[in-house]
Write an enzyme that holds these catalytic residues in place. Structure first.
Site, PDB file in Angstrom:
ATOM      1  N   PRO A   2      53.395 -44.414  17.984  1.00 33.84           N
ATOM      2  CA  PRO A   2      54.129 -43.602  18.959  1.00 33.84           C
ATOM      3  C   PRO A   2      55.611 -43.954  18.969  1.00 33.84           C
ATOM      4  O   PRO A   2      55.974 -45.123  18.938  1.00 33.84           O
ATOM      5  CB  PRO A   2      53.464 -43.964  20.290  1.00 33.84           C
ATOM      6  CG  PRO A   2      52.108 -44.454  19.923  1.00 33.84           C
ATOM      7  CD  PRO A   2      52.279 -45.140  18.605  1.00 33.84           C
ATOM      8  N   GLU A   3      56.454 -42.925  18.982  1.00 31.63           N
ATOM      9  CA  GLU A   3      57.896 -43.134  19.062  1.00 31.63           C
ATOM     10  C   GLU A   3      58.379 -42.675  20.437  1.00 31.63           C
ATOM     11  O   GLU A   3      57.574 -42.355  21.309  1.00 31.63           O
ATOM     12  CB  GLU A   3      58.591 -42.405  17.921  1.00 31.63           C
ATOM     13  CG  GLU A   3      58.167 -42.925  16.547  1.00 31.63           C
ATOM     14  CD  GLU A   3      58.945 -42.323  15.396  1.00 31.63           C
ATOM     15  OE1 GLU A   3      60.052 -41.801  15.619  1.00 31.63           O
ATOM     16  OE2 GLU A   3      58.446 -42.372  14.258  1.00 31.63           O
ATOM     17  N   LYS A  61      60.642 -47.474  23.110  1.00 30.65           N
ATOM     18  CA  LYS A  61      59.188 -47.328  23.059  1.00 30.65           C
ATOM     19  C   LYS A  61      58.487 -48.182  24.110  1.00 30.65           C
ATOM     20  O   LYS A  61      57.264 -48.198  24.170  1.00 30.65           O
ATOM     21  CB  LYS A  61      58.682 -47.712  21.667  1.00 30.65           C
ATOM     22  CG  LYS A  61      59.331 -46.924  20.539  1.00 30.65           C
ATOM     23  CD  LYS A  61      58.904 -47.466  19.184  1.00 30.65           C
ATOM     24  CE  LYS A  61      59.692 -46.829  18.054  1.00 30.65           C
ATOM     25  NZ  LYS A  61      59.317 -47.373  16.729  1.00 30.65           N
ATOM     26  N   ARG A 296      57.779 -48.196   3.241  1.00 29.51           N
ATOM     27  CA  ARG A 296      57.272 -46.954   3.807  1.00 29.51           C
ATOM     28  C   ARG A 296      57.928 -45.808   3.058  1.00 29.51           C
ATOM     29  O   ARG A 296      58.405 -45.984   1.946  1.00 29.51           O
ATOM     30  CB  ARG A 296      57.524 -46.885   5.321  1.00 29.51           C
ATOM     31  CG  ARG A 296      58.996 -46.931   5.710  1.00 29.51           C
ATOM     32  CD  ARG A 296      59.185 -46.942   7.212  1.00 29.51           C
ATOM     33  NE  ARG A 296      59.150 -48.294   7.762  1.00 29.51           N
ATOM     34  CZ  ARG A 296      59.315 -48.569   9.037  1.00 29.51           C
ATOM     35  NH1 ARG A 296      59.483 -47.584   9.914  1.00 29.51           N
ATOM     36  NH2 ARG A 296      59.293 -49.808   9.475  1.00 29.51           N
TER      37      ARG A 296
END
Length: 313
Positions: A2-3, A61, A296
């Site tokens: 989640p951002e 966050k 990533r």
């Protein structure tokens, strides 16, 4: 993971359904989810019992619920929640079955027409809850997004920078810090001590919108470019908020269990091999490419976001 928009969606749900209610019972079903509370799960439950949730505040966050035991008293402690990779805060009726990965249950005081349980669900157990002291913010402004006028922030989150949606965010101050760094732009955007809340998805989207390459050296940025990428990040996250966040699987949901739909509106992230929407609209043919970045992936348009000289990968 989640951002900022996903955490803000959850914060708004908690604000609507939980703020102002008393915690009447606490059940810790998995001690790992309160492992950061050094006194242990029994103490965690005892300290929360009877507290009133005074607010729901977010910085980047991080989400926290300032607590008070008496009406009108300034909160000095908060329940700090980090969703980690798969954490969920769900507001549920007590008669509904427990979720498979339910970790902590907070029973709330009754409010007509409102579910009376706040549940913390976490499949991968990277997130958690902890009670933390509130300390003054460094700049004297309210602690986070939608905070009260009291300039306090949990001690464990005090190192986290403000995010672009925070009314007290200082864009010019960030530009000055970026100019002093010798790093790539996306690395800087992901550094939560510089600017919080921007993760991999929204960094790629903001850079695409601002027409900047992720390896652009920060010490070469003009002030107008810094403002452009921050304005783009703010716009992208506000659109994501309107869509309820970005959900790629069932792990991210709102407090009522609903998924967000912003993943259907992404221009760059996850779009490798597809036409760049901006180039297509301008009559050009360019395909979004996927590149390796910090173990990533990073996505960009090779025409709109050309590799700069002296790129810092």
């Amino acid at each position: 993971m989640p951002e900022l928009p996903e955490v803000e969606v959850v914060r708004r749900g908690v604000e609507r359904w939980v703020v102002g209610r008393r915690i009447e019972a606490v059940q810790v079903l998995d001690p790992r989810s309160v492992r950061r509370h050094e006194a242990g799960p029994v103490s965690f439950a005892q300290e929360l019992d009877g507290a009133v949730v005074a607010d729901a505040v977010r910085r980047g966050k991080f989400l926290w619920l300032p607590l008070t035991g008496a009406a009108g008293r300034t909160p000095q402690e908060a329940l700090l929640v980090h969703l980690g990779m798969s954490g969920q805060l769900l507001v549920k009726d007590p008669w509904l079955p427990d979720e498979k990965h339910l970790k902590v249950r907070l029973s709330l005081s009754e409010r007509p027409g409102t579910p009376s349980e706040l549940r913390f669900v976490d499949q991968r157990i990277f997130g958690g809850m902890v009670l933390d002291a509130l300390v003054p913010t460094g700049d004297g402004a309210p602690g986070g997004r939608c905070a009260t006028d009291v300039p306090l922030v949990p001690a464990r989150a005090a190192h986290i920078a403000r995010d672009p949606l925070d009314p007290a965010f200082d864009a010019d101050g960030l530009h000055d810090r970026l100019r002093r760094r010798r790093t790539g732009l996306k690395r800087a955007l992901l550094d939560q001590s510089l600017v919080s809340g921007i993760g991999n998805i929204y960094a790629d989207e903001a850079l695409w919108q601002a027409r900047l390459h992720w390896a652009r050296p920060t010490d070469t940025l003009r002030r107008t470019e810094t403002h452009r990428v921050l304005d783009a990040a703010r716009a992208v996250m506000e659109r994501a908020l309107a869509a309820g966040g970005t959900s790629f699987d069932s792990l991210y949901v709102n407090v009522n269990g609903e998924s967000g739909y912003f993943s259907r509106s992404l221009n760059a992230y996850g779009q490798a091999g597809r036409p760049c929407p901006r180039c297509a609209a301008e009559g050009r043919t360019a395909l979004i490419v996927r590149e390796q970045f910090m173990n990533r992936s990073s996505y960009r348009c090779p025409h709109c976001q050309r590799t700069p000289r002296n790129a810092r990968f």
